[in-house]
Write a protein that holds these residues in place. Structure first.
Motif, PDB file in Angstrom:
ATOM      1  N   HIS A  84      92.889  71.102  70.118  1.00 13.93           N
ATOM      2  CA  HIS A  84      91.767  70.250  69.724  1.00 13.93           C
ATOM      3  C   HIS A  84      92.017  69.747  68.312  1.00 13.93           C
ATOM      4  CE1 HIS A  84      89.720  72.847  72.758  1.00 13.93           C
ATOM      5  NE2 HIS A  84      89.037  71.749  73.031  1.00 13.93           N
ATOM      6  N   VAL A  85      91.965  68.447  68.122  1.00 16.27           N
ATOM      7  CA  VAL A  85      92.018  67.872  66.777  1.00 16.27           C
ATOM      8  C   VAL A  85      90.699  67.132  66.554  1.00 16.27           C
ATOM      9  CG1 VAL A  85      93.163  66.239  65.242  1.00 16.27           C
ATOM     10  CG2 VAL A  85      94.521  67.628  66.807  1.00 16.27           C
ATOM     11  N   TYR A  86      89.932  67.602  65.572  1.00 21.24           N
ATOM     12  CA  TYR A  86      88.648  66.980  65.268  1.00 21.24           C
ATOM     13  C   TYR A  86      88.809  66.045  64.063  1.00 21.24           C
ATOM     14  CZ  TYR A  86      86.857  70.505  68.441  1.00 21.24           C
ATOM     15  OH  TYR A  86      86.639  71.283  69.544  1.00 21.24           O
ATOM     16  N   PRO A  87      87.950  65.036  63.949  1.00 20.88           N
ATOM     17  CA  PRO A  87      88.108  64.054  62.867  1.00 20.88           C
ATOM     18  C   PRO A  87      88.133  64.673  61.467  1.00 20.88           C
ATOM     19  CG  PRO A  87      86.561  63.236  64.504  1.00 20.88           C
ATOM     20  CD  PRO A  87      86.860  64.657  64.879  1.00 20.88           C
ATOM     21  N   ASN A  88      87.454  65.807  61.289  1.00 24.06           N
ATOM     22  CA  ASN A  88      87.404  66.422  59.957  1.00 24.06           C
ATOM     23  C   ASN A  88      88.585  67.354  59.695  1.00 24.06           C
ATOM     24  OD1 ASN A  88      86.061  68.056  61.997  1.00 24.06           O
ATOM     25  ND2 ASN A  88      85.534  69.480  60.366  1.00 24.06           N
TER      26      ASN A  88
ATOM     27  N   THR B 279     105.233  50.607  64.480  1.00 18.96           N
ATOM     28  CA  THR B 279     104.037  50.191  65.202  1.00 18.96           C
ATOM     29  C   THR B 279     102.847  50.881  64.573  1.00 18.96           C
ATOM     30  OG1 THR B 279     103.077  49.820  67.397  1.00 18.96           O
ATOM     31  CG2 THR B 279     104.022  52.004  66.981  1.00 18.96           C
ATOM     32  N   ILE B 280     101.670  50.304  64.733  1.00 23.37           N
ATOM     33  CA  ILE B 280     100.449  50.895  64.170  1.00 23.37           C
ATOM     34  C   ILE B 280      99.863  51.858  65.197  1.00 23.37           C
ATOM     35  CG2 ILE B 280      98.140  50.418  63.295  1.00 23.37           C
ATOM     36  CD1 ILE B 280      99.191  47.601  62.532  1.00 23.37           C
ATOM     37  N   GLN B 281      99.687  53.105  64.792  1.00 25.84           N
ATOM     38  CA  GLN B 281      99.184  54.131  65.706  1.00 25.84           C
ATOM     39  C   GLN B 281      98.569  55.253  64.882  1.00 25.84           C
ATOM     40  OE1 GLN B 281     102.244  55.893  68.183  1.00 25.84           O
ATOM     41  NE2 GLN B 281     100.786  56.459  69.779  1.00 25.84           N
ATOM     42  N   ASP B 282      97.427  55.760  65.329  1.00 29.82           N
ATOM     43  CA  ASP B 282      96.815  56.867  64.604  1.00 29.82           C
ATOM     44  C   ASP B 282      97.699  58.108  64.708  1.00 29.82           C
ATOM     45  OD1 ASP B 282      94.187  57.793  63.227  1.00 29.82           O
ATOM     46  OD2 ASP B 282      94.656  59.379  64.662  1.00 29.82           O
ATOM     47  N   GLU B 283      97.682  58.915  63.666  1.00 25.66           N
ATOM     48  CA  GLU B 283      98.535  60.111  63.641  1.00 25.66           C
ATOM     49  C   GLU B 283      98.270  61.034  64.826  1.00 25.66           C
ATOM     50  OE1 GLU B 283      98.678  61.639  59.247  1.00 25.66           O
ATOM     51  OE2 GLU B 283      96.895  60.388  59.563  1.00 25.66           O
ATOM     52  N   SER B 284      97.005  61.302  65.126  1.00 23.60           N
ATOM     53  CA  SER B 284      96.703  62.237  66.215  1.00 23.60           C
ATOM     54  C   SER B 284      97.044  61.655  67.579  1.00 23.60           C
ATOM     55  CB  SER B 284      95.227  62.663  66.172  1.00 23.60           C
ATOM     56  OG  SER B 284      94.375  61.551  66.263  1.00 23.60           O
ATOM     57  N   ALA B 285      97.077  60.326  67.688  1.00 24.49           N
ATOM     58  CA  ALA B 285      97.444  59.687  68.957  1.00 24.49           C
ATOM     59  C   ALA B 285      98.922  59.884  69.282  1.00 24.49           C
ATOM     60  CB  ALA B 285      97.111  58.199  68.914  1.00 24.49           C
TER      61      ALA B 285
ATOM     62  N   GLN C 188      91.476  64.202  58.835  1.00 25.55           N
ATOM     63  CA  GLN C 188      91.051  62.822  58.549  1.00 25.55           C
ATOM     64  C   GLN C 188      91.731  61.832  59.488  1.00 25.55           C
ATOM     65  OE1 GLN C 188      88.505  62.249  56.152  1.00 25.55           O
ATOM     66  NE2 GLN C 188      88.477  64.459  56.389  1.00 25.55           N
ATOM     67  N   THR C 189      91.852  62.208  60.749  1.00 19.52           N
ATOM     68  CA  THR C 189      92.448  61.348  61.776  1.00 19.52           C
ATOM     69  C   THR C 189      91.432  61.133  62.891  1.00 19.52           C
ATOM     70  OG1 THR C 189      93.284  63.200  63.106  1.00 19.52           O
ATOM     71  CG2 THR C 189      94.712  62.390  61.339  1.00 19.52           C
ATOM     72  N   ASP C 190      91.838  60.421  63.944  1.00 23.16           N
ATOM     73  CA  ASP C 190      91.005  60.334  65.140  1.00 23.16           C
ATOM     74  C   ASP C 190      90.914  61.714  65.782  1.00 23.16           C
ATOM     75  OD1 ASP C 190      90.809  57.617  64.745  1.00 23.16           O
ATOM     76  OD2 ASP C 190      92.273  57.073  66.295  1.00 23.16           O
ATOM     77  N   GLY C 191      89.829  61.949  66.510  1.00 21.70           N
ATOM     78  CA  GLY C 191      89.711  63.179  67.279  1.00 21.70           C
ATOM     79  C   GLY C 191      90.536  63.074  68.552  1.00 21.70           C
ATOM     80  N   PHE C 192      91.245  64.158  68.899  1.00 19.90           N
ATOM     81  CA  PHE C 192      92.097  64.140  70.095  1.00 19.90           C
ATOM     82  C   PHE C 192      92.111  65.512  70.753  1.00 19.90           C
ATOM     83  CE2 PHE C 192      93.982  60.010  70.267  1.00 19.90           C
ATOM     84  CZ  PHE C 192      94.657  59.973  71.483  1.00 19.90           C
ATOM     85  N   PHE C 193      92.446  65.509  72.046  1.00 16.16           N
ATOM     86  CA  PHE C 193      92.593  66.745  72.816  1.00 16.16           C
ATOM     87  C   PHE C 193      93.878  66.648  73.615  1.00 16.16           C
ATOM     88  CE2 PHE C 193      92.175  68.889  76.933  1.00 16.16           C
ATOM     89  CZ  PHE C 193      91.830  70.175  76.549  1.00 16.16           C
ATOM     90  N   VAL C 194      94.677  67.725  73.620  1.00 16.54           N
ATOM     91  CA  VAL C 194      95.937  67.724  74.358  1.00 16.54           C
ATOM     92  C   VAL C 194      96.086  69.051  75.109  1.00 16.54           C
ATOM     93  CG1 VAL C 194      98.419  67.308  74.275  1.00 16.54           C
ATOM     94  CG2 VAL C 194      96.955  66.373  72.463  1.00 16.54           C
TER      95      VAL C 194
ATOM     96  N   GLU D  59      80.523  65.240  59.438  1.00 18.97           N
ATOM     97  CA  GLU D  59      80.417  64.898  58.016  1.00 18.97           C
ATOM     98  C   GLU D  59      81.299  63.715  57.645  1.00 18.97           C
ATOM     99  OE1 GLU D  59      78.564  64.988  54.633  1.00 18.97           O
ATOM    100  OE2 GLU D  59      78.127  66.510  56.158  1.00 18.97           O
ATOM    101  N   THR D  60      82.472  63.604  58.306  1.00 17.55           N
ATOM    102  CA  THR D  60      83.413  62.536  57.949  1.00 17.55           C
ATOM    103  C   THR D  60      83.441  61.406  58.986  1.00 17.55           C
ATOM    104  OG1 THR D  60      85.249  63.659  59.087  1.00 17.55           O
ATOM    105  CG2 THR D  60      84.888  64.215  56.777  1.00 17.55           C
ATOM    106  N   ILE D  61      82.474  61.429  59.902  1.00 13.08           N
ATOM    107  CA  ILE D  61      82.524  60.521  61.047  1.00 13.08           C
ATOM    108  C   ILE D  61      82.384  59.052  60.638  1.00 13.08           C
ATOM    109  CG2 ILE D  61      80.128  60.186  61.848  1.00 13.08           C
ATOM    110  CD1 ILE D  61      82.807  61.728  64.067  1.00 13.08           C
ATOM    111  N   ASN D  62      81.783  58.810  59.474  1.00 14.21           N
ATOM    112  CA  ASN D  62      81.599  57.431  59.017  1.00 14.21           C
ATOM    113  C   ASN D  62      82.544  57.030  57.889  1.00 14.21           C
ATOM    114  OD1 ASN D  62      79.496  56.832  60.862  1.00 14.21           O
ATOM    115  ND2 ASN D  62      78.012  57.868  59.554  1.00 14.21           N
ATOM    116  N   ASP D  63      83.535  57.887  57.618  1.00 10.29           N
ATOM    117  CA  ASP D  63      84.539  57.536  56.601  1.00 10.29           C
ATOM    118  C   ASP D  63      85.445  56.417  57.120  1.00 10.29           C
ATOM    119  OD1 ASP D  63      83.498  59.543  55.107  1.00 10.29           O
ATOM    120  OD2 ASP D  63      85.207  60.905  55.283  1.00 10.29           O
ATOM    121  N   ALA D  64      85.985  55.644  56.214  1.00 10.29           N
ATOM    122  CA  ALA D  64      86.923  54.581  56.607  1.00 10.29           C
ATOM    123  C   ALA D  64      88.209  55.213  57.131  1.00 10.29           C
ATOM    124  CB  ALA D  64      87.232  53.684  55.413  1.00 10.29           C
ATOM    125  N   PRO D  65      88.735  54.725  58.258  1.00  6.87           N
ATOM    126  CA  PRO D  65      89.971  55.297  58.805  1.00  6.87           C
ATOM    127  C   PRO D  65      91.191  54.891  57.980  1.00  6.87           C
ATOM    128  CG  PRO D  65      89.316  53.388  60.104  1.00  6.87           C
ATOM    129  CD  PRO D  65      88.223  53.617  59.091  1.00  6.87           C
TER     130      PRO D  65
END
Length: 457
Positions: free
Chosen positions: A428-432, A237-243, A435-441, A175-181
């Protein structure tokens, strides 16, 4: 692209030219940055150019569905198709541009990049769209096909997500995959405090909001933060929160002295590790490309942590043959399909196939299998990806654990204790979610080996 060699500072012309190049394989962010550097554009024109380019890429399958009845089997130049897509994007997704202005500007672009005949063709198509309207996506009977067209994601990807998560969760996920980051930053605590950075940014009229996801992280608005003094001075530095989460889960303490970053470029996580360790600890950062090693070095220099990082050109799969060190910590931020980054790199959805995902999963396992031989007893290894597909995430972890009984999977912990009641060890962190990038750790700990020679009989 149009055969005409046209230099223009018109953002709509530049958008069509940029989209044609991206369709031919260029990366959207790199191509956009290059175009902006080469042209004299005001802030409003930069915003319009960026919005048009990302908007068309994000909704390409939707526009294809809408345009087909008006084109049929007629062959048109690729750039003309991109031009019509930019017009439809403005009509359907931007509410501040009147329809007559969209038509006039689009027809003018057609004449600039083509000829009078092209202008007449575009005029006819746009007037037909205005007269007849665009067909309703809800008319598509098949739910997978409908969701594919609605969110402009390939059918195979929707199928995989539904298979792994079910239809309801998949719909919420995309649902949020096309939202502005958001624009997020990490404070470089080696040279500045959070308060230092916030005050510096606010003095230049940026707005900061503390992250709910990662430590020493902020959402920044009010301008391109890479232009700020704090960025220039290496305070952030510029970095996405989930990164930022994989490094948070490495349990870096003063006792940790040797760290391997197995796939380090461009160095965001490497420099994050550097600010979490003691001055006498050392990071070995690897990449297979010389130009990417330079990116790591440049980032380390700007952030004043180069003395803690040793870079090396090396394929991580060759680590046991080339490096003798047993590391206290190893980070494998593995090459992946990148489906967690669709907001930032929307063209990924059209470039990758299920076969690519399967090949990447094998590469990811091979890297883990290799570097795990260099983990010290009681040491830890963190595996992360920026994708949302289980083939590259949970399946790789399962395969690794079956092959390496000397490792155990332990709960992934972050500073802000994300998803504390999640009921699984991996994160698991999903984009929704935030409101961040999706990530897995995933976090592994190596059991101490038993020296049977010293055990008393």
């Amino acid at each position: 692209m149009s055969d005409k060699r046209v230099y223009s500072d018109n953002p709509r012309v530049l958008a069509v030219q940029t989209l044609a190049k991206i369709k031919n394989g260029a990366y959207s962010n790199l191509q956009l940055n290059q175009v902006i550097k080469q042209h004299q554009l005001g802030e409003a024109d930069k915003r319009l150019l960026t919005t048009l380019v990302y908007g068309v890429i994000q909704h390409r399958l939707t526009f294809e569905y809408w345009l087909t009845p008006f084109i049929g089997n007629k062959k048109i130049d690729a750039w003309v198709r991109e031009l019509l897509y930019t017009a439809m994007f403005q009509m359907e997704f931007l509410d501040k541009i009147p329809e007559h202005a969209i038509f006039n500007e689009s027809i003018e672009v057609a004449k600039i990049l083509g000829h009078v005949g092209t202008g007449k063709f575009v005029t006819a198509i746009l007037h037909n769209i205005a007269r007849q309207g665009l067909r309703d996506i809800d008319d598509i009977k098949d739910p997978i096909q409908r969701l594919s067209i609605e969110k402009s994601l390939p059918v195979w990807l929707i199928n995989e997500l539904v298979k792994q998560h079910g239809e309801e969760k998949t719909r919420a996920l995309v649902e949020t995959i096309n939202d502005a980051p958001s624009q997020s930053i990490r404070v470089n605590t080696v040279v500045a405090t959070d308060d230092d950075v916030v005050k510096s940014l606010e003095s230049e009229n940026y707005t900061t909001v503390k992250s709910l996801v990662a430590d020493h992280a902020y959402i920044v608005s009010g301008g391109h933060v890479a232009s700020s003094k704090a960025y220039h001075d290496g305070w952030l530095t510029i970095q996405d929160e989930s990164a930022m989460l994989p490094v948070e889960s490495m349990h870096l303490t003063a006792e940790v002295k040797t760290i391997l970053d197995a796939a380090a470029a461009p160095g965001g996580k490497t420099t994050q590790i550097a600010q979490c360790i003691s001055a006498d600890a050392k990071i070995t950062a690897l990449d297979i490309h010389e130009h990417k090693i330079k990116l790591i070095n440049n980032n380390a220099q700007r952030l004043h942590v180069a003395d803690r990082i040793q870079t090396r050109i090396l394929d991580a799969r060759k680590v046991p043959n080339e490096i003798d060190t047993k590391f206290d910590r190893i980070l494998v931020d593995a090459p992946c399909s990148g489906f967690g980054l669709l907001r930032r790199k929307p063209e990924i959805r059209y470039d990758k196939t299920l076969e690519d995902v399967q090949n990447l999963a094998q590469l990811q396992f091979d890297i883990l299998d290799s570097v795990s031989q260099n983990v010290a007893d009681n040491g830890m290894m963190v595996y992360s990806t920026c994708t949302i597909l289980s083939q590259e995430n949970d399946d790789v972890v399962t395969k690794f654990l079956l092959a390496h009984t000397e490792f155990e999977l332990i709960p992934t912990q972050t500073v802000k204790n994300l998803k504390s009641n999640r009921g699984e060890d991996v994160l698991h962190v999903y984009p929704n979610d935030y409101q961040t990038d999706g990530f897995f750790v995933a976090t592994f700990k190596k059991r101490a080996s038993i020296d049977t020679a010293n055990i008393k009989k």
